[in-house]
Design a protein around this motif. Sequence first.
Motif, PDB file in Angstrom:
ATOM      1  N   ASN A  92     -22.049   1.308  -4.851  1.00 51.95           N
ATOM      2  CA  ASN A  92     -21.331   0.981  -6.118  1.00 51.95           C
ATOM      3  C   ASN A  92     -20.990   2.248  -7.046  1.00 51.95           C
ATOM      4  OD1 ASN A  92     -21.156  -1.747  -5.406  1.00 51.95           O
ATOM      5  ND2 ASN A  92     -23.432  -2.084  -6.427  1.00 51.95           N
ATOM      6  N   GLN A  93     -20.640   3.467  -6.269  1.00 50.51           N
ATOM      7  CA  GLN A  93     -20.124   4.695  -6.753  1.00 50.51           C
ATOM      8  C   GLN A  93     -18.645   4.189  -7.438  1.00 50.51           C
ATOM      9  OE1 GLN A  93     -22.236   7.693  -7.003  1.00 50.51           O
ATOM     10  NE2 GLN A  93     -23.570   5.930  -6.771  1.00 50.51           N
ATOM     11  N   ASP A  94     -18.387   5.155  -8.364  1.00 46.22           N
ATOM     12  CA  ASP A  94     -16.985   5.002  -9.072  1.00 46.22           C
ATOM     13  C   ASP A  94     -15.885   5.518  -8.245  1.00 46.22           C
ATOM     14  OD1 ASP A  94     -15.265   4.606 -11.054  1.00 46.22           O
ATOM     15  OD2 ASP A  94     -15.734   6.523 -12.110  1.00 46.22           O
ATOM     16  N   ILE A  95     -15.487   5.027  -7.267  1.00 49.06           N
ATOM     17  CA  ILE A  95     -14.556   5.398  -6.310  1.00 49.06           C
ATOM     18  C   ILE A  95     -13.176   5.144  -7.076  1.00 49.06           C
ATOM     19  CG2 ILE A  95     -13.432   5.126  -4.042  1.00 49.06           C
ATOM     20  CD1 ILE A  95     -16.316   4.468  -2.690  1.00 49.06           C
ATOM     21  N   LYS A  96     -12.216   5.950  -7.017  1.00 50.31           N
ATOM     22  CA  LYS A  96     -10.952   5.822  -7.909  1.00 50.31           C
ATOM     23  C   LYS A  96      -9.969   5.405  -6.894  1.00 50.31           C
ATOM     24  CE  LYS A  96     -12.626   7.621 -11.695  1.00 50.31           C
ATOM     25  NZ  LYS A  96     -12.847   6.722 -12.863  1.00 50.31           N
ATOM     26  N   VAL A  97     -10.081   6.384  -5.542  1.00 47.73           N
ATOM     27  CA  VAL A  97      -8.961   6.044  -4.822  1.00 47.73           C
ATOM     28  C   VAL A  97      -9.639   6.287  -3.276  1.00 47.73           C
ATOM     29  CG1 VAL A  97      -6.774   6.758  -3.594  1.00 47.73           C
ATOM     30  CG2 VAL A  97      -7.260   7.169  -6.011  1.00 47.73           C
ATOM     31  N   ILE A  98      -9.064   5.329  -2.276  1.00 43.85           N
ATOM     32  CA  ILE A  98      -9.649   5.788  -0.778  1.00 43.85           C
ATOM     33  C   ILE A  98      -8.394   6.177  -0.171  1.00 43.85           C
ATOM     34  CG2 ILE A  98     -10.316   4.697   1.178  1.00 43.85           C
ATOM     35  CD1 ILE A  98     -12.612   3.283  -0.162  1.00 43.85           C
ATOM     36  N   LEU A  99      -8.279   7.228   0.878  1.00 42.97           N
ATOM     37  CA  LEU A  99      -7.281   7.884   1.602  1.00 42.97           C
ATOM     38  C   LEU A  99      -7.636   7.629   2.781  1.00 42.97           C
ATOM     39  CD1 LEU A  99      -7.638  10.239  -1.022  1.00 42.97           C
ATOM     40  CD2 LEU A  99      -5.356  10.182  -0.569  1.00 42.97           C
ATOM     41  N   THR A 100      -6.632   7.002   3.793  1.00 41.17           N
ATOM     42  CA  THR A 100      -7.124   6.814   5.124  1.00 41.17           C
ATOM     43  C   THR A 100      -5.991   6.580   6.144  1.00 41.17           C
ATOM     44  OG1 THR A 100      -8.080   4.949   6.569  1.00 41.17           O
ATOM     45  CG2 THR A 100      -6.994   4.200   4.601  1.00 41.17           C
ATOM     46  N   THR A 101      -6.184   7.314   7.254  1.00 39.52           N
ATOM     47  CA  THR A 101      -5.148   7.224   8.307  1.00 39.52           C
ATOM     48  C   THR A 101      -5.186   5.703   8.712  1.00 39.52           C
ATOM     49  OG1 THR A 101      -6.564   7.769   9.951  1.00 39.52           O
ATOM     50  CG2 THR A 101      -5.640   9.495   8.944  1.00 39.52           C
ATOM     51  N   ALA A 102      -3.916   5.642   9.219  1.00 39.95           N
ATOM     52  CA  ALA A 102      -3.989   4.369  10.039  1.00 39.95           C
ATOM     53  C   ALA A 102      -4.870   3.683  10.974  1.00 39.95           C
ATOM     54  CB  ALA A 102      -2.329   4.069  10.841  1.00 39.95           C
ATOM     55  N   LYS A 103      -5.448   4.820  11.914  1.00 38.18           N
ATOM     56  CA  LYS A 103      -6.358   4.529  12.620  1.00 38.18           C
ATOM     57  C   LYS A 103      -7.775   4.176  11.878  1.00 38.18           C
ATOM     58  CE  LYS A 103      -9.306   6.931  16.223  1.00 38.18           C
ATOM     59  NZ  LYS A 103      -9.239   8.215  17.008  1.00 38.18           N
ATOM     60  N   GLN A 104      -8.008   4.744  10.776  1.00 39.58           N
ATOM     61  CA  GLN A 104      -9.358   4.458  10.202  1.00 39.58           C
ATOM     62  C   GLN A 104      -9.186   3.336   9.525  1.00 39.58           C
ATOM     63  OE1 GLN A 104     -12.371   6.272  10.031  1.00 39.58           O
ATOM     64  NE2 GLN A 104     -11.554   7.287  11.720  1.00 39.58           N
ATOM     65  N   LEU A 105      -7.895   2.988   9.054  1.00 37.30           N
ATOM     66  CA  LEU A 105      -7.769   1.559   8.164  1.00 37.30           C
ATOM     67  C   LEU A 105      -8.085   0.554   9.260  1.00 37.30           C
ATOM     68  CD1 LEU A 105      -6.893   0.138   5.802  1.00 37.30           C
ATOM     69  CD2 LEU A 105      -4.623   0.627   6.622  1.00 37.30           C
ATOM     70  N   MET A 115       0.953  -1.256  -0.048  1.00 31.43           N
ATOM     71  CA  MET A 115       0.007   0.043  -0.016  1.00 31.43           C
ATOM     72  C   MET A 115       0.884   1.440   0.052  1.00 31.43           C
ATOM     73  SD  MET A 115      -2.710   1.234   2.834  1.00 31.43           S
ATOM     74  CE  MET A 115      -3.420  -0.283   3.184  1.00 31.43           C
ATOM     75  N   GLU A 116       0.602   1.963  -1.022  1.00 30.45           N
ATOM     76  CA  GLU A 116       1.233   3.525  -0.949  1.00 30.45           C
ATOM     77  C   GLU A 116       1.353   4.333   0.306  1.00 30.45           C
ATOM     78  OE1 GLU A 116       1.611   7.447  -3.782  1.00 30.45           O
ATOM     79  OE2 GLU A 116       0.355   5.802  -4.358  1.00 30.45           O
ATOM     80  N   LYS A 117       2.089   5.127   0.847  1.00 26.85           N
ATOM     81  CA  LYS A 117       1.803   5.771   1.909  1.00 26.85           C
ATOM     82  C   LYS A 117       2.260   7.312   1.586  1.00 26.85           C
ATOM     83  CE  LYS A 117       2.739   6.060   6.870  1.00 26.85           C
ATOM     84  NZ  LYS A 117       3.435   5.297   7.896  1.00 26.85           N
ATOM     85  N   ILE A 176      -2.572   7.803   4.610  1.00 26.84           N
ATOM     86  CA  ILE A 176      -2.083   9.072   4.800  1.00 26.84           C
ATOM     87  C   ILE A 176      -1.840   9.170   6.342  1.00 26.84           C
ATOM     88  CG2 ILE A 176      -3.172  10.047   2.711  1.00 26.84           C
ATOM     89  CD1 ILE A 176      -5.506  11.042   4.408  1.00 26.84           C
ATOM     90  N   ASN A 177      -1.089  10.594   6.587  1.00 29.64           N
ATOM     91  CA  ASN A 177      -0.974  10.737   8.144  1.00 29.64           C
ATOM     92  C   ASN A 177      -1.970  12.010   8.521  1.00 29.64           C
ATOM     93  OD1 ASN A 177       0.055  13.166   6.912  1.00 29.64           O
ATOM     94  ND2 ASN A 177       2.038  12.673   7.720  1.00 29.64           N
ATOM     95  N   ASP A 178      -2.028  12.155   9.659  1.00 30.86           N
ATOM     96  CA  ASP A 178      -3.145  13.167  10.216  1.00 30.86           C
ATOM     97  C   ASP A 178      -2.864  14.474   9.680  1.00 30.86           C
ATOM     98  OD1 ASP A 178      -4.028  11.251  11.657  1.00 30.86           O
ATOM     99  OD2 ASP A 178      -3.001  11.988  13.561  1.00 30.86           O
ATOM    100  N   GLU A 179      -1.675  14.952   9.376  1.00 26.73           N
ATOM    101  CA  GLU A 179      -1.376  16.319   8.646  1.00 26.73           C
ATOM    102  C   GLU A 179      -2.000  16.303   7.229  1.00 26.73           C
ATOM    103  OE1 GLU A 179       2.486  19.157   7.161  1.00 26.73           O
ATOM    104  OE2 GLU A 179       2.797  16.998   7.781  1.00 26.73           O
ATOM    105  N   VAL A 180      -1.785  15.275   6.441  1.00 26.20           N
ATOM    106  CA  VAL A 180      -2.608  15.338   5.112  1.00 26.20           C
ATOM    107  C   VAL A 180      -3.884  15.233   5.291  1.00 26.20           C
ATOM    108  CG1 VAL A 180      -2.661  13.925   2.944  1.00 26.20           C
ATOM    109  CG2 VAL A 180      -0.321  14.130   4.005  1.00 26.20           C
ATOM    110  N   ALA A 181      -4.579  14.515   6.406  1.00 25.53           N
ATOM    111  CA  ALA A 181      -5.988  14.208   6.421  1.00 25.53           C
ATOM    112  C   ALA A 181      -6.457  15.755   6.701  1.00 25.53           C
ATOM    113  CB  ALA A 181      -6.333  13.535   7.539  1.00 25.53           C
ATOM    114  N   LYS A 182      -5.827  16.492   7.660  1.00 27.82           N
ATOM    115  CA  LYS A 182      -6.300  17.835   8.081  1.00 27.82           C
ATOM    116  C   LYS A 182      -6.186  18.690   6.749  1.00 27.82           C
ATOM    117  CE  LYS A 182      -6.017  21.189  11.752  1.00 27.82           C
ATOM    118  NZ  LYS A 182      -5.406  21.626  13.128  1.00 27.82           N
TER     119      LYS A 182
END
Length: 256
Positions: free
Chosen positions: A45-58, A1-3, A75-81
């Motif tokens: 079933n929407q056309d979801i291209k990418v999901i971005l998630t913090t480790a906690k949400q994952l 998984m990319e980070k 992603i980290n909390d900084e990117v999420a914010k």
Amino acid sequence: MEKIISVKNDRIKAWKKLSNKKGREKQSAYLLESWHLVNEALNANQDIKVILTTAKQLTLHQNELSYYNSELIEINDEVAKYLGSTITPQGIFAIVGLPSKEDINENNINGSWLLLDNIQDPGNIGTMVRTADAAGMSGVIFGKGTSSQFNPKVLRSMQGSQFHLKIIEGNLLYWIDILKDKNYQVYGSELNEDAFIYNEIVPSENFALIMGNEGNGMQDDLLKITDKNLYIPIKGNAESLNVAIASGILMFHLKK
């Protein structure tokens, strides 16, 4: 998984631009925020291209996300914010492809429809879409001057009901002509005691209801082409009803 841990990442900077119309149109996508909305999109079933998630949400949603087969990025909390539109974002987002404008046309529009004439407050729009969903309406048409269905505040306010209904953004005059050609009753709404009292109207399956701007009501050119304009009598001393409340009263009465 990319980070991704930097807000300077090119993909993150591009996705940040999905908060505005120009960015959404350029990328043919929009940004969903919060697990509730991401999960609703997955279930629909929407056309979801990418999901971005913090480790906690994952960790919290690993079972549900195990069925997701497209790109998943941590992603980290900084990117999420940085990506989030709230003060304390949950930390999970989805990049979703814009729906095709050809999905709904004059040949397949049917059922009961709510038409929004210059409704600007995201909270009102969200309440009206959720109420249309609850009332069993077929869809909602966002007319000129109405905030976009992809506006982040509107998305949050609709709470996933947009995936249970058909939603169109377009010229109300055009769609009213289409509906009238199908012998629909087109109802307007106005604060006018000379209009038809709403509960005198016989409920039906196929109709259109237009709700106007929070402060100014419906545009005059629309009021003139409706079959009937409806009025909700005020029994107390309030000057008027909130447009979202009024739309709920009318939809639940009119829908058979």
